[in-house]
Scaffold this active site. Sequence first.
Site, PDB file in Angstrom:
ATOM      1  N   SER A 205      -7.303  -4.793  -0.406  1.00 52.98           N
ATOM      2  CA  SER A 205      -7.450  -6.245  -0.408  1.00 52.98           C
ATOM      3  C   SER A 205      -8.805  -6.731  -0.893  1.00 52.98           C
ATOM      4  O   SER A 205      -8.947  -7.885  -1.286  1.00 52.98           O
ATOM      5  CB  SER A 205      -7.198  -6.789   0.996  1.00 52.98           C
ATOM      6  OG  SER A 205      -8.128  -6.239   1.902  1.00 52.98           O
ATOM      7  N   HIS A 233      -0.699  -6.835  -0.731  1.00 50.21           N
ATOM      8  CA  HIS A 233      -1.177  -7.355  -2.021  1.00 50.21           C
ATOM      9  C   HIS A 233      -0.415  -6.771  -3.200  1.00 50.21           C
ATOM     10  O   HIS A 233      -0.761  -7.035  -4.355  1.00 50.21           O
ATOM     11  CB  HIS A 233      -2.678  -7.087  -2.181  1.00 50.21           C
ATOM     12  CG  HIS A 233      -3.495  -7.897  -1.242  1.00 50.21           C
ATOM     13  ND1 HIS A 233      -3.895  -9.184  -1.519  1.00 50.21           N
ATOM     14  CD2 HIS A 233      -3.947  -7.625   0.002  1.00 50.21           C
ATOM     15  CE1 HIS A 233      -4.572  -9.662  -0.497  1.00 50.21           C
ATOM     16  NE2 HIS A 233      -4.620  -8.738   0.447  1.00 50.21           N
ATOM     17  N   LYS A 264       1.322 -13.855   0.835  1.00 48.24           N
ATOM     18  CA  LYS A 264       0.669 -13.752  -0.482  1.00 48.24           C
ATOM     19  C   LYS A 264       1.684 -14.198  -1.548  1.00 48.24           C
ATOM     20  O   LYS A 264       1.919 -15.376  -1.684  1.00 48.24           O
ATOM     21  CB  LYS A 264       0.173 -12.326  -0.695  1.00 48.24           C
ATOM     22  CG  LYS A 264      -0.403 -11.749   0.620  1.00 48.24           C
ATOM     23  CD  LYS A 264      -1.786 -11.373   0.585  1.00 48.24           C
ATOM     24  CE  LYS A 264      -2.260 -10.795   1.887  1.00 48.24           C
ATOM     25  NZ  LYS A 264      -2.957 -11.708   2.769  1.00 48.24           N
TER      26      LYS A 264
HETATM   27  C1  PLP Z   1      -3.736  -5.463   3.191  1.00 43.43           C
HETATM   28  C2  PLP Z   1      -3.373  -6.523   4.187  1.00 43.43           C
HETATM   29  N1  PLP Z   1      -2.538  -6.211   5.188  1.00 43.43           N
HETATM   30  C3  PLP Z   1      -2.175  -7.115   6.103  1.00 43.43           C
HETATM   31  C4  PLP Z   1      -2.658  -8.402   6.062  1.00 43.43           C
HETATM   32  C5  PLP Z   1      -2.265  -9.377   7.135  1.00 43.43           C
HETATM   33  O1  PLP Z   1      -1.292 -10.215   6.622  1.00 43.43           O
HETATM   34  P1  PLP Z   1      -0.993 -11.663   7.219  1.00 43.43           P
HETATM   35  O2  PLP Z   1      -1.931 -12.614   6.557  1.00 43.43           O
HETATM   36  O3  PLP Z   1       0.414 -11.897   6.815  1.00 43.43           O
HETATM   37  O4  PLP Z   1      -1.188 -11.598   8.680  1.00 43.43           O
HETATM   38  C6  PLP Z   1      -3.518  -8.787   5.038  1.00 43.43           C
HETATM   39  C7  PLP Z   1      -4.024 -10.167   4.984  1.00 43.43           C
HETATM   40  O5  PLP Z   1      -4.920 -10.530   4.307  1.00 43.43           O
HETATM   41  C8  PLP Z   1      -3.890  -7.823   4.067  1.00 43.43           C
HETATM   42  O6  PLP Z   1      -4.732  -8.134   3.084  1.00 43.43           O
END
Ligand code: PLP
Length: 446
Positions: A205, A233, A264
């Site tokens: 991310s 992502h 996203k």
């Molecule tokens: C790699 C990754 N996993 C999980 C999440 C968490 O997702 P959510 O925003 O749906 O809680 C994010 C959020 O930025 C993320 O970048």
Amino acid sequence: MKIVSITGEDVIPPLASSLWKPKSDLFDKCAAYDEPARARALGIYPFFRPIEEMDGAEVLCEGKRVIMVGANNYLGLANDPRVVEAAIAATRKYGLGCTGSRFLSGNLMIHEQLEESLAAYMEKEASLLFSTGYFANQGALTSLFEDGDYILCDKENHASLIDGCRMSAAKIIPFSHNSPDSLRRRLARLPAEAGKMVVIDGVFSMSGDIARLPELMAVAKEFGAKFYVDEAHALGVIGPDGRGTAHHFGKANDADLIMGTFSKSLGCMGGFLAGDEDVIQYIRHKARCFIFTASPPPAVAGGVLRSLQIMQEEQWRMVKLWENTHRMHKEFRSRGFHIGTTETPVVPILVGDEQKAFFFAQKLFDNGVFATPAIYPAVRRGQAIIRTSYMATHTPEQLDHVLEAFERIACELRIFEDDAYQRAAREIPQRHPHPPVPKPGRSAAI
Ligand SMILES: Cc1ncc(COP(=O)(O)O)c(C=O)c1O
């Protein structure tokens, strides 16, 4: 007030309780925490900017229209009128919320319909919805492990995976970022009979690089470890029909559990797991953050069902997203910016010094660009970045504007001459050459 037990004795004698004083007040640290106030005083506080209007690639914020390169709305679906209509229709049909957990009174047909669609899309037997992607990671990682099990966790995994690991009963074994050799060394030291799972982001991310799934999965297999991929992502971005990195590498069968978010490409909020029926069934009955929380609102399920459909039908979105992505990689690099190891629409612009990154973000905003800095612990110490990410719906003119603003501000702040920048640039690892990302489309060759 006198507090007495059921037998009538004083639990806290009144005299003692009135004289007792804590050594320090629990809230002292809150009063002493002045970093946000100091950044505000300098006019560079970059967080919690209130957005007044949002139409995808541009937003109205603090009274001005700015180009958004700080969101993860990769396919531009968050504001698509068809998605919004579907969310409204679901709200009209079921109401605003379910006021109960899926487990008890909040299980709607539309939740099950979305789970079926996601399982089919991911080519897995079953799927399970969570209120957020964060909870999806937490739910899987807290319910699957017992004492004596191990989680092998990439050091640059997202905070939600790290928190899920910390809350699980397993022992956490970190391995070097995206390194099959490091993973092998860690696995070789573990008891052969212990339960083990490798946990990794498909697309990272902050750095935007892609997990080396074929090599990492081969190592995991050698040691009998299960494999978990967070496709937050990667969904809608990579792989045939945007199914993510496991599908991109033709390795979906080697991903025992796939996690995805709606926050996203799908333009909403919420998360899901996809895997074998018995594993999903187990998590459905064990994950506390699934059971002890209200179910996702009908609008989320209705809107996401529609964006999932549009995402697969309108392949031009992924094509445009990659056109914009390749253009920004090339343009930033040719202007001398260090964008690290990214291979995806997540493009981190290295600044190094944290305060300079805050100044940079503020100047971007003043110049009509909305992007936020990422500092430790989101990135390594001394490697502050401006994290940008691109959308299918950014126009060439908007992207030109972003590039010009970056170039002008980097000159003004003398970023490249900075010692902190030079040091940070030297520390960034070299890029691991992946095979090029195939052209998006249903028949994308792997
Ligand atoms: C790699 C990754 N996993 C999980 C999440 C968490 O997702 P959510 O925003 O749906 O809680 C994010 C959020 O930025 C993320 O970048």
